[in-house]
Each structure stands twice: as C-alpha cells, then as structure tokens.
Design a protein around this motif. Sequence first.
Motif, PDB file in Angstrom:
ATOM      1  N   ALA A  12     -54.120   7.329  51.334  1.00  0.00           N
ATOM      2  CA  ALA A  12     -52.670   7.174  51.452  1.00  0.00           C
ATOM      3  C   ALA A  12     -52.216   5.719  51.354  1.00  0.00           C
ATOM      4  O   ALA A  12     -51.021   5.442  51.288  1.00  0.00           O
ATOM      5  N   VAL A  13     -53.165   4.779  51.351  1.00  0.00           N
ATOM      6  CA  VAL A  13     -52.826   3.348  51.338  1.00  0.00           C
ATOM      7  C   VAL A  13     -53.068   2.790  49.934  1.00  0.00           C
ATOM      8  O   VAL A  13     -54.169   2.900  49.393  1.00  0.00           O
ATOM      9  N   THR A  14     -52.021   2.182  49.376  1.00  0.00           N
ATOM     10  CA  THR A  14     -52.150   1.512  48.084  1.00  0.00           C
ATOM     11  C   THR A  14     -52.307   0.024  48.331  1.00  0.00           C
ATOM     12  O   THR A  14     -51.542  -0.561  49.103  1.00  0.00           O
ATOM     13  N   VAL A  15     -53.302  -0.576  47.682  1.00  0.00           N
ATOM     14  CA  VAL A  15     -53.562  -2.005  47.841  1.00  0.00           C
ATOM     15  C   VAL A  15     -53.672  -2.632  46.457  1.00  0.00           C
ATOM     16  O   VAL A  15     -54.405  -2.134  45.600  1.00  0.00           O
ATOM     17  N   ASP A  16     -52.935  -3.706  46.247  1.00  0.00           N
ATOM     18  CA  ASP A  16     -53.087  -4.519  45.042  1.00  0.00           C
ATOM     19  C   ASP A  16     -53.807  -5.786  45.467  1.00  0.00           C
ATOM     20  O   ASP A  16     -53.263  -6.578  46.242  1.00  0.00           O
ATOM     21  N   VAL A  17     -55.033  -5.974  45.002  1.00  0.00           N
ATOM     22  CA  VAL A  17     -55.838  -7.126  45.385  1.00  0.00           C
ATOM     23  C   VAL A  17     -55.645  -8.234  44.350  1.00  0.00           C
ATOM     24  O   VAL A  17     -55.862  -8.030  43.164  1.00  0.00           O
ATOM     25  N   ASP A  18     -55.208  -9.393  44.828  1.00  0.00           N
ATOM     26  CA  ASP A  18     -55.018 -10.547  43.958  1.00  0.00           C
ATOM     27  C   ASP A  18     -56.245 -11.452  43.937  1.00  0.00           C
ATOM     28  O   ASP A  18     -56.463 -12.180  42.977  1.00  0.00           O
ATOM     29  N   GLU A  19     -57.027 -11.404  45.032  1.00  0.00           N
ATOM     30  CA  GLU A  19     -58.179 -12.297  45.129  1.00  0.00           C
ATOM     31  C   GLU A  19     -59.246 -11.654  46.001  1.00  0.00           C
ATOM     32  O   GLU A  19     -58.937 -11.093  47.056  1.00  0.00           O
ATOM     33  N   TYR A  20     -60.494 -11.733  45.548  1.00  0.00           N
ATOM     34  CA  TYR A  20     -61.652 -11.255  46.296  1.00  0.00           C
ATOM     35  C   TYR A  20     -62.711 -12.331  46.153  1.00  0.00           C
ATOM     36  O   TYR A  20     -63.178 -12.595  45.046  1.00  0.00           O
ATOM     37  N   VAL A  21     -63.053 -12.969  47.271  1.00  0.00           N
ATOM     38  CA  VAL A  21     -64.036 -14.053  47.239  1.00  0.00           C
ATOM     39  C   VAL A  21     -65.126 -13.728  48.252  1.00  0.00           C
ATOM     40  O   VAL A  21     -64.842 -13.453  49.420  1.00  0.00           O
ATOM     41  N   MET A  22     -66.367 -13.783  47.788  1.00  0.00           N
ATOM     42  CA  MET A  22     -67.496 -13.540  48.690  1.00  0.00           C
ATOM     43  C   MET A  22     -68.397 -14.759  48.683  1.00  0.00           C
ATOM     44  O   MET A  22     -68.734 -15.291  47.625  1.00  0.00           O
ATOM     45  N   ASP A  23     -68.755 -15.209  49.884  1.00  0.00           N
ATOM     46  CA  ASP A  23     -69.737 -16.278  50.024  1.00  0.00           C
ATOM     47  C   ASP A  23     -70.795 -15.780  51.007  1.00  0.00           C
ATOM     48  O   ASP A  23     -70.706 -14.651  51.488  1.00  0.00           O
ATOM     49  N   PRO A  24     -71.818 -16.572  51.324  1.00  0.00           N
ATOM     50  CA  PRO A  24     -72.887 -16.081  52.199  1.00  0.00           C
ATOM     51  C   PRO A  24     -72.444 -15.697  53.616  1.00  0.00           C
ATOM     52  O   PRO A  24     -73.149 -14.962  54.299  1.00  0.00           O
TER      53      PRO A  24
END
Length: 87
Positions: A12-24
């Motif tokens: 039921a939740v709509t999400v528009d992701v502008d940035e996804y950053v993964m570090d250690p």
Amino acid sequence: LLYALSNAVPKAVTVDVDEYVMDPDSIRVRGRTQSYDNVDTLKKAFESLPYFREVQAKDVKSASDGKGVDFRLILTLNKPGQESKTP
C-alpha cells in the motif's frame, strides 16, 4: 540487502527513491512517499529486518511541490556478531 528492503515495503506504500547509497557501515536512502505515516511505516518495516542495528528517519518534510513527503533514512548495518534479531 536491496532485495530485502524492496520486499519489506508494504504494497500500500508507494516510494520514489532518488538516492540509494551503501557503504560498509550503512545504507542511506533519500526519497518521497505520500504521507508522514508512510515514512513511519517504512522505518518500522526496515527495523524488523535482521540486517540493521538502527534505522533513523531524517529530514522528513512536505515536498516543495506539495505532492508528498520527502525523507532520508539511515540504516546502520549489523556487524558480524551484532545480529540480535531472527530472520
């Protein structure tokens, strides 16, 4: 982890992701959803996953165009031996 996060988002939740950053140490997500309640729902859903020691919602505010809520989430990863939740 991206797969686990994607599956944890309620239908039921709509999400528009502008940035996804993964570090250690963490994952940082910046995006937009329909309401403040949805940000809380996302935070709780991600907290239920066994991969994260802490989930913080930051900079939660109405979008400048008035269409939704902008947010940032910081998901601190568990280090080996810190896992306290069961999958």
